[in-house]
Write a protein that holds these residues in place. Structure first.
Motif, PDB file in Angstrom:
ATOM      1  N   HIS A 211       0.828  -1.205   0.000  1.00 24.39           N
ATOM      2  CA  HIS A 211       0.000   0.000   0.000  1.00 24.39           C
ATOM      3  C   HIS A 211       0.868   1.262   0.000  1.00 24.39           C
ATOM      4  N   VAL A 212       1.957   1.245   0.758  1.00 23.97           N
ATOM      5  CA  VAL A 212       2.839   2.412   0.814  1.00 23.97           C
ATOM      6  C   VAL A 212       3.559   2.596  -0.517  1.00 23.97           C
ATOM      7  N   ILE A 213       4.053   1.502  -1.075  1.00 21.21           N
ATOM      8  CA  ILE A 213       4.754   1.580  -2.361  1.00 21.21           C
ATOM      9  C   ILE A 213       3.827   2.128  -3.443  1.00 21.21           C
ATOM     10  N   ALA A 214       2.585   1.675  -3.462  1.00 28.97           N
ATOM     11  CA  ALA A 214       1.622   2.140  -4.466  1.00 28.97           C
ATOM     12  C   ALA A 214       1.300   3.621  -4.281  1.00 28.97           C
ATOM     13  N   ALA A 215       1.129   4.047  -3.025  1.00 32.98           N
ATOM     14  CA  ALA A 215       0.812   5.458  -2.765  1.00 32.98           C
ATOM     15  C   ALA A 215       1.958   6.359  -3.183  1.00 32.98           C
ATOM     16  N   TYR A 216       3.192   5.950  -2.912  1.00 25.32           N
ATOM     17  CA  TYR A 216       4.346   6.765  -3.292  1.00 25.32           C
ATOM     18  C   TYR A 216       4.468   6.862  -4.806  1.00 25.32           C
ATOM     19  N   ALA A 217       4.216   5.757  -5.477  1.00 27.16           N
ATOM     20  CA  ALA A 217       4.291   5.766  -6.946  1.00 27.16           C
ATOM     21  C   ALA A 217       3.271   6.724  -7.550  1.00 27.16           C
ATOM     22  N   GLU A 218       2.114   6.864  -6.909  1.00 28.67           N
ATOM     23  CA  GLU A 218       1.100   7.805  -7.384  1.00 28.67           C
ATOM     24  C   GLU A 218       1.510   9.246  -7.092  1.00 28.67           C
ATOM     25  N   LEU A 219       2.071   9.480  -5.921  1.00 26.48           N
ATOM     26  CA  LEU A 219       2.445  10.838  -5.524  1.00 26.48           C
ATOM     27  C   LEU A 219       3.682  11.339  -6.255  1.00 26.48           C
ATOM     28  N   ALA A 220       4.637  10.458  -6.495  1.00 23.47           N
ATOM     29  CA  ALA A 220       5.914  10.856  -7.087  1.00 23.47           C
ATOM     30  C   ALA A 220       6.309   9.876  -8.185  1.00 23.47           C
ATOM     31  N   PRO A 221       5.584   9.871  -9.299  1.00 22.90           N
ATOM     32  CA  PRO A 221       5.826   8.873 -10.348  1.00 22.90           C
ATOM     33  C   PRO A 221       7.211   8.960 -10.989  1.00 22.90           C
ATOM     34  N   ALA A 222       7.865  10.132 -10.910  1.00 21.90           N
ATOM     35  CA  ALA A 222       9.182  10.274 -11.530  1.00 21.90           C
ATOM     36  C   ALA A 222      10.313   9.918 -10.575  1.00 21.90           C
ATOM     37  N   SER A 223       9.998   9.632  -9.324  1.00 18.14           N
ATOM     38  CA  SER A 223      11.029   9.353  -8.330  1.00 18.14           C
ATOM     39  C   SER A 223      11.507   7.905  -8.411  1.00 18.14           C
ATOM     40  N   GLU A 224      12.631   7.634  -7.756  1.00 13.31           N
ATOM     41  CA  GLU A 224      13.085   6.259  -7.609  1.00 13.31           C
ATOM     42  C   GLU A 224      12.088   5.489  -6.740  1.00 13.31           C
ATOM     43  N   PRO A 225      12.022   4.166  -6.886  1.00 15.62           N
ATOM     44  CA  PRO A 225      11.080   3.390  -6.070  1.00 15.62           C
ATOM     45  C   PRO A 225      11.518   3.351  -4.613  1.00 15.62           C
ATOM     46  N   ILE A 226      10.546   3.119  -3.742  1.00 13.20           N
ATOM     47  CA  ILE A 226      10.821   3.022  -2.311  1.00 13.20           C
ATOM     48  C   ILE A 226      10.550   1.601  -1.821  1.00 13.20           C
ATOM     49  N   ASP A 227      10.970   1.339  -0.599  1.00 15.07           N
ATOM     50  CA  ASP A 227      10.647   0.061   0.035  1.00 15.07           C
ATOM     51  C   ASP A 227      10.724   0.254   1.546  1.00 15.07           C
ATOM     52  N   LEU A 228      10.150  -0.682   2.285  1.00 15.03           N
ATOM     53  CA  LEU A 228      10.245  -0.671   3.736  1.00 15.03           C
ATOM     54  C   LEU A 228      10.439  -2.090   4.238  1.00 15.03           C
ATOM     55  N   LEU A 229      11.236  -2.206   5.295  1.00 10.46           N
ATOM     56  CA  LEU A 229      11.626  -3.509   5.819  1.00 10.46           C
ATOM     57  C   LEU A 229      11.719  -3.425   7.328  1.00 10.46           C
TER      58      LEU A 229
END
Length: 386
Positions: A211-229
């Motif tokens: 859910h977080v990865i999808a939200a970030y991709a919508e907010l900042a589509p030109a940015s590098e991908p994120i992840d959480l662990l």
């Protein structure tokens, strides 16, 4: 779920105010310093029994008063409940549901769910690990209120164990032989409660991640991908001095008893260092929610815009996860749109448009995309008007 009516008395800057709220979008508009954030803070307090701005309750009580009150009529699944909480300086808070007192204030947790994003949330990305642990635990309690008791028990046991470590460490450095059999007992107590927190956090992060990865991709589509662990001093196995393992740890689906046994083993491995330092070095209080941007850590490397979008994605991801439980939480956006460019404002508006209730604070109308519509609540000179 939505808040139909909010009343606060002697809370922050407000002596007494009544705020009618609607389903859908509610925008609280007023210049800085008129008390907009204080009102949404009160809603968030009912959900978490904590403020997103201060660590103690004293600052929530209006200057010169000894008690503050928050009351809200909350509608969920076609049923309305009246929640009330009295915040008293130096004493335990008292809560009521439909005018009836509850045994403990925390018994109201879970009645109203909120997801609140505020400028302070930049600390989720840029701040210390304790900020991210608090984020995980508050979300856990929101989904499963009984975990508030587990968290409280863990903190109590941890405090007592740390006291024993200090006294035993002093004895050892003085040439005396401390009685470590008592420490073995506290190891078992800490591991029993700590293992449940660790397992719950591990499962939470696994569910939250997409859910977080999808939200970030919508907010900042030109940015590098994120992840959480989720990094754990127990799950990751023994390793470097930080406590996070460099060797293979427990499998991702390890049952709670295996996690408990591993925690006892790690505590014994670090005992000498713990006695030297007088603190517990193993357990969920030392764990971390690791955030990455591209191939590196987000903390210290993400730009201001990337950090802002990452923090917002964590909250929007939480909102999406809570929705999967079948009830929409109240989404609160405190002074968010002013920090976003036009493109990200529009992306955010699209992401929240179908929420059952959104509370937004803004200094001026133009900060909020017109597409959101909704109700405008004007705040000026200590007065609220719709």
């Amino acid at each position: 779920m939505y808040v139909r009516h909010l009343t606060v008395a002697d809370f922050r800057s407000w002596e007494l105010v009544e705020v009618p709220l609607q389903q859908g979008v509610n925008v609280l508009v007023g210049r800085n310093g008129v008390g907009k954030t204080n009102l949404v803070e009160a809603v968030g307090y009912l959900a978490t029994l904590a403020s997103h701005r201060v660590s103690t309750d004293q600052a929530l009580i209006r200057r010169g008063r000894e008690q503050a009150m928050i009351r809200a009529a909350v509608v969920s699944q076609e049923r309305e409940l009246l929640l009330e909480i009295d915040i008293t300086a130096g004493r335990a808070n008292k809560a009521r549901i439909n005018r009836s007192p509850v045994t403990r204030a925390r018994d109201i947790l879970g009645v109203v769910r909120t997801v609140l994003f505020a400028p302070e949330d930049l600390a989720l990305v840029r701040g210390d690990p304790s900020e991210r642990r608090k984020f995980m635990d508050e979300l856990l309690v929101m989904r499963t209120p009984r975990l508030a008791g587990v968290r409280s028990d863990y903190e109590r046991i941890l405090k007592q164990r740390n006291t024993l470590l200090k006294t035993s460490g002093v004895a050892r450095r003085s040439g005396r032989t401390p009685d470590l059999s008592t420490l073995d007992v506290w190891d078992d107590h800490l591991a029993a409660v700590g293992a449940e927190l660790i397992v719950q956090r591990r499962e939470l992060v696994a569910a939250l991640q997409p859910h977080v990865i999808a939200a970030y991709a919508e907010l900042a589509p030109a940015s590098e991908p994120i992840d959480l662990l989720y990094r754990s001093t127990v799950l990751d196995g023994p390793g470097d001095v930080s406590g996070y393992g460099t060797e293979p740890g427990l499998p991702g689906d390890a049952p709670i008893e295996q996690v408990r046994a591993a925690m006892v083993e790690r505590l014994q491995e670090r005992r000498s260092a713990e006695l030297e330092r007088g603190v517990s070095l193993v357990g969920p209080h030392r764990d971390e929610l690791e955030l990455t941007l591209g191939s590196g850590p987000a903390r210290g490397y993400a730009s201001h815009g990337e950090s802002w979008s990452f923090a917002l994605a964590l909250r929007l991801g939480s909102f999406a996860l809570l929705r999967t439980d079948g009830v929409d939480p109240v989404l609160v956006l405190d002074d968010v749109f002013a920090e976003l460019d036009t493109g990200r404002r529009d992306q955010l508006a699209a992401l929240i448009a179908d929420a059952e209730q959104v509370l937004i604070t803004a200094a001026v109308d133009s900060d909020v995309p017109a597409v959101l519509g909704g109700t405008r609540i004007r705040i000026a000179d200590g007065q609220v008007s719709t």
